[in-house]
Design a protein around this motif. Structure first.
Motif, PDB file in Angstrom:
ATOM      1  N   UNK A 257      39.669  41.979  40.077  1.00 20.12           N
ATOM      2  CA  UNK A 257      38.982  42.634  38.964  1.00 20.12           C
ATOM      3  C   UNK A 257      39.934  42.836  37.786  1.00 20.12           C
ATOM      4  N   UNK A 258      41.187  43.193  38.089  1.00 16.72           N
ATOM      5  CA  UNK A 258      42.174  43.415  37.033  1.00 16.72           C
ATOM      6  C   UNK A 258      42.443  42.127  36.250  1.00 16.72           C
ATOM      7  N   UNK A 259      42.519  40.981  36.957  1.00 16.21           N
ATOM      8  CA  UNK A 259      42.768  39.707  36.282  1.00 16.21           C
ATOM      9  C   UNK A 259      41.599  39.329  35.374  1.00 16.21           C
ATOM     10  N   UNK A 260      40.387  39.612  35.812  1.00 10.97           N
ATOM     11  CA  UNK A 260      39.215  39.310  34.989  1.00 10.97           C
ATOM     12  C   UNK A 260      39.207  40.196  33.741  1.00 10.97           C
ATOM     13  N   UNK A 261      39.395  41.508  33.934  1.00 13.10           N
ATOM     14  CA  UNK A 261      39.322  42.443  32.818  1.00 13.10           C
ATOM     15  C   UNK A 261      40.467  42.260  31.822  1.00 13.10           C
ATOM     16  N   UNK A 262      41.600  41.749  32.288  1.00 16.58           N
ATOM     17  CA  UNK A 262      42.749  41.578  31.390  1.00 16.58           C
ATOM     18  C   UNK A 262      42.479  40.563  30.284  1.00 16.58           C
ATOM     19  N   UNK A 263      41.443  39.740  30.453  1.00 13.87           N
ATOM     20  CA  UNK A 263      41.106  38.742  29.439  1.00 13.87           C
ATOM     21  C   UNK A 263      40.247  39.307  28.315  1.00 13.87           C
ATOM     22  N   UNK A 264      39.891  40.617  28.411  1.00 15.65           N
ATOM     23  CA  UNK A 264      38.999  41.212  27.426  1.00 15.65           C
ATOM     24  C   UNK A 264      39.673  42.417  26.775  1.00 15.65           C
ATOM     25  N   UNK A 265      39.298  42.718  25.524  1.00 13.11           N
ATOM     26  CA  UNK A 265      39.747  43.939  24.850  1.00 13.11           C
ATOM     27  C   UNK A 265      38.952  45.113  25.420  1.00 13.11           C
ATOM     28  N   UNK A 266      39.433  46.346  25.238  1.00 10.81           N
ATOM     29  CA  UNK A 266      38.652  47.504  25.728  1.00 10.81           C
ATOM     30  C   UNK A 266      37.230  47.507  25.211  1.00 10.81           C
ATOM     31  N   UNK A 267      37.057  47.131  23.936  1.00  8.04           N
ATOM     32  CA  UNK A 267      35.708  47.111  23.388  1.00  8.04           C
ATOM     33  C   UNK A 267      34.830  46.068  24.073  1.00  8.04           C
ATOM     34  N   UNK A 268      35.392  44.876  24.336  1.00  9.96           N
ATOM     35  CA  UNK A 268      34.619  43.828  24.995  1.00  9.96           C
ATOM     36  C   UNK A 268      34.228  44.229  26.410  1.00  9.96           C
ATOM     37  N   UNK A 269      35.097  44.985  27.078  1.00  6.10           N
ATOM     38  CA  UNK A 269      34.794  45.391  28.452  1.00  6.10           C
ATOM     39  C   UNK A 269      33.578  46.313  28.505  1.00  6.10           C
TER      40      UNK A 269
END
Length: 296
Positions: A257-269
């Motif tokens: 999950x961390x690897x997936x989320x690291x590709x997005x900005x906080x706003x995109x998440x």
């Protein structure tokens, strides 16, 4: 005429079913290909037989002219994979093939038959053995050889050279020794050739499943070389085209999950989520921190 009884099957190289698949794909109309033919009750099989069909005109070959451009009414092909060399003794085997094939099919004219060898190279020892039988075998350019052996036409294809003469012969690189050293040199392939290349390896896997792991030599070499080309092919395809072939779940396999989320900005998440959905997933501590900041 009854067929001879089949002897115990011997191990073959991974390159044999690959060559069969390649020839079958580009075989011109009017010809029939047999992957192997039992010639008598002893364990003697010719690798590949190409026969011209009766009462049907032969079509022109689109590719592999180094092979299909030199067929006789009956053609017997002896194939050596990249890890094997033609030996002087193979001349005797070819003679036996030719004689037994003519006897089996009640042929009297040797001009109706072509003996063909396909190998990485044509070694001098093989040529000298042909000459000992009052025959001849010499290069005619472009990796092709021509000669005569006891009345039979003898044709040779040295894949290491023939594959470089024309785009129509490019896939023969798969059957050269250089392929084992740098499989990626076969590139670039056009879309049809890419399809054929993938089909070659699938044929190897199918053959291995049918006959068992002990029935095939060089399987790992073929697999490694195939994967090397496949990786380089994928590099040439835009990522979005590659990903479009997979489901969302398949795209995320192997990622945390961390690897997936690291590709997005906080706003995109947070895009697409309601405040209630965000708070529902938040820990009690995080909710308290948010509440304190909102009270300020």
């Amino acid at each position: 005429m009854t067929e001879p009884e089949a002897p115990p099957r011997e191990s073959v190289t991974a390159w044999h079913p690959m060559l069969v698949a390649l020839l079958e794909f580009y075989l011109p109309s009017g010809w029939r290909l047999s992957p192997e033919l039992l010639l008598n009750r002893m364990p003697l099989r010719v690798d590949i037989v190409v026969l011209r069909l009766v009462n049907e005109p032969a079509g022109d070959a689109r590719k592999l002219h180094s092979i299909f451009g030199h067929l006789r009414h009956h053609t017997l092909i002896e194939h050596k994979g990249p890890t094997d060399d033609l030996e002087p003794e193979d001349v005797l085997t070819l003679l036996a093939y030719g004689a037994l094939y003519m006897r089996h099919n009640k042929l009297l004219d040797p001009d109706a038959l072509c003996l063909m060898v396909i190998a990485d190279r044509i070694p001098s020892g093989f040529v000298r053995q042909v000459e000992r039988h009052r025959g001849s075998f010499a290069p005619i350019g472009g990796g092709l050889w021509r000669g005569e052996l006891n009345g039979f036409l003898l044709h040779g294809v040295a894949t290491r050279e023939a594959c470089r003469q024309s785009p129509t012969e490019r896939l023969l690189y798969t059957f050269s020794r250089d392929y084992l050293k740098g499989a990626g040199q076969i590139l670039p392939l056009d879309p049809e050739e890419t399809q054929v290349y993938n089909a070659l390896y699938q044929q190897v896997k199918q053959f291995r499943r049918q006959r068992g792991t002990m029935a095939m030599k060089d399987y790992e070499l073929a697999r490694q070389s195939y994967n090397e080309v496949l990786k380089q092919l994928l590099k040439q395809v835009p990522p979005e085209e590659v990903l479009s072939e997979f489901t969302p779940g398949q795209r995320l396999e192997g990622l945390t999950a961390e690897e997936v989320l690291s590709q997005y900005t906080p706003g995109q998440r947070l895009e697409g989520l309601t405040a209630e959905e965000i708070l529902r997933e938040a820990s009690p501590e995080l909710r308290q921190q948010l509440a304190k900041k909102l009270d300020r």
